[in-house]
Design an enzyme around this catalytic site. Structure first.
Site, mmCIF file in Angstrom:
data_model
loop_
_atom_site.group_PDB
_atom_site.id
_atom_site.type_symbol
_atom_site.label_atom_id
_atom_site.label_comp_id
_atom_site.label_asym_id
_atom_site.label_seq_id
_atom_site.Cartn_x
_atom_site.Cartn_y
_atom_site.Cartn_z
ATOM 1 N N CYS A 125 35.909 34.571 41.141
ATOM 2 C CA CYS A 125 36.397 35.785 40.493
ATOM 3 C C CYS A 125 37.743 35.537 39.823
ATOM 4 C CB CYS A 125 36.504 36.929 41.502
ATOM 5 S SG CYS A 125 37.543 36.572 42.945
ATOM 6 N N ASN B 14 37.749 42.070 41.729
ATOM 7 C CA ASN B 14 37.208 40.783 42.157
ATOM 8 C C ASN B 14 35.782 40.876 42.694
ATOM 9 O OD1 ASN B 14 39.451 41.866 44.168
ATOM 10 N ND2 ASN B 14 37.804 41.041 45.439
#
Length: 481
Positions: free
Chosen positions: A289, A453
């Site tokens: 991420c 994320n």
């Protein structure tokens, strides 16, 4: 009539127009596999208020809200065309029409702008591509939501199965419940039913088989009618080519990892290096991420200014691999209570930059601090540039990149002076530039990049899967290069 009455009447009129747009957007999506966007934000399955709020985002372009009265004519013009599968941005259509001085009608201008999706140029929709999720944790369930949301016409990606280890009584009921309700991302948008007898979850008409297995070698996917499928491994248990290749069972054609790949496994950041994938590549990674958050803006800065060196510090939400309370953990510090501490830890994002941006010669270092929030992180990207610049110039550049460049689905831009992390839950971009926090002095620039994320990364995963499956449809008008 008072000023307040005028304002309310205007709002009600815009509500009525937005309501009229919903069936047009839905019909284009269901019948022609056309996704209507407004400055890279999808309008499919959006409410009246969501459509109006998305139009308000356009203040960042010209300093004023884009009205639904401006975009509706372009949407109506699209419904009259013989369109093939595509993504069409009516916000960009409206913006480019304003700057066009040829005197064309909206209908003629629209037909010309989307000519690549009509007539002999249009893509013919296929039967779709089967997808299997191996693992059903945080990322797996969000990817499932996105796949179900995008199933639309049935010509794209089709979630056929999830593979998990058996969890005892009512396992499938509990997994369906976790898909239905999420403490961070809210309720699933639709209906979910469970057929325990046939081990199937039905989500918005999508029948998803739940397969129980302790190891990839135990599954023959063709036994479930699955063929030529893309398997998305959400477990992170296997990171190298040898381990991930165990997924290449009957019925599986490609394997996509939702974690950084090791060795010669390609690490793909959509928008940056997805077009470097070879058609016959069967094993690939979507990196992390944080890598997805920093690489697109890093590329945008390097393309314009050149980057000599950089450091990224991520202030990252805690994750499921940390402990709720102090307990043993194989990694240093991560054994300490995640909701009670800031925890210094390592990040592989900086070293992963070289895989995604091999032409970048700058040395990038990185470190990370886990903090007591459950989602949304921020990356602080400190760059030494090859030339001096100004804060205003960098802001203008990143704003333009977020709106009109090929990276507009990866990079978002926000000017709100009071934005905080929870405001970005559900963002579909890989990262969001915080304009108010940006610092520039001479050849030094410090970017503050928010990113969901979980969800933003899951959107990047889906984009990669769409690309390798052949259902990543072209966008019109084409973004500026």
């Amino acid at each position: 009539m008072t000023v307040n009455d005028d304002s309310f009447t205007n709002w009600k009129n815009r509500e009525e127009i937005a309501e009229s747009m919903i069936p047009l957007i839905g019909k284009l999506h269901r019948e022609r596999d056309v996704t209507v966007l407004l400055h890279s934000r999808s309008l499919v399955n959006k409410s009246v208020v969501s459509i109006l709020k998305t139009h308000r985002f356009a203040r960042q372009i010209a300093g004023e809200e884009l009205s639904v009265t401006e975009t509706l004519p372009f949407l109506q013009a699209l419904t009259a065309l013989d369109l093939g599968p595509s993504q069409i941005d009516i916000g960009m259509l409206a913006a480019t029409y304003k700057s066009d001085d040829r005197g064309l009608s909206v209908e003629a201008f629209t037909a010309e702008a989307v000519a690549g999706a009509t007539g002999a140029n249009k893509i013919e929709g296929g039967e779709g591509r089967d997808v299997v999720l191996y693992g059903f944790g945080r990322i797996g369930r969000l990817v499932a939501r996105l796949l179900i949301e995008k199933s639309g016409s049935g010509n794209g990606l089709r979630l056929r199965a999830i593979v998990v280890r058996g969890g005892g009584d009512q396992d499938i009921v509990k997994r369906a419940s976790l898909l239905r309700r999420d403490s961070i991302h809210g309720q699933f948008q639709g209906t979910i039913t469970v057929d325990e007898a046939n081990s199937t979850i039905n989500a918005n008409g999508n029948a998803i088989k739940v397969i129980y297995a302790n190891d990839p070698s135990e599954v023959d996917y063709t036994a479930y009618g699955i063929k030529n499928a893309i398997l998305i491994d959400n477990t992170g248990k296997w990171r190298d080519r040898e381990g991930l290749s165990t997924h290449l069972r009957p019925g599986i054609d490609k394997v996509v990892l939702t974690a950084p790949g090791k060795g010669d496994v390609p690490n793909i950041v959509h928008g940056v290096n997805h077009d470097t994938l070879k058609p016959d590549e069967q094993i690939l990674s979507c990196a992390s991420c944080t890598t997805n958050a920093i690489v697109p803006p890093l590329k945008a800065m390097d393309d314009e200014y050149g980057v000599l060196r950089g450091h990224v510090e991520t202030v990252h939400s805690f994750t499921n691999d940390q402990n709720l309370l102090d307990n043993y953990h194989k990694s240093e510090r991560r054994g300490r209570s995640a909701p009670l501490n800031m925890v210094i830890t390592e990040t592989g994002a900086a070293s992963a930059v070289a895989k995604a941006l091999p032409d970048l010669k700058a040395r990038i270092t990185g470190s990370s601090i886990r903090v007591p929030v459950p989602d949304v992180s921020i990356a602080i990207l400190n760059l030494q540039l090859a030339r001096e610049t100004s804060r205003e110039e960098v802001l203008d550049h990143l704003r333009d990149v977020s709106l009109t460049s090929p990276l507009r689905r990866q990079i978002d831009f926000i000017t709100a002076p009071d934005a905080v992390s929870s405001d970005f839950i559900g963002s579909r971009h890989a990262s969001i530039v915080d304009a108010g926090a940006l610092k520039v002095e001479g050849d030094n620039a410090i970017l503050y990049l928010w990113y969901d994320n979980e969800f933003g990364y899951s959107c990047q995963v889906i984009r990669v899967v769409q690309h390798v499956s052949g259902v990543e449809y072209p966008t019109f008008p084409a973004p500026a290069v």
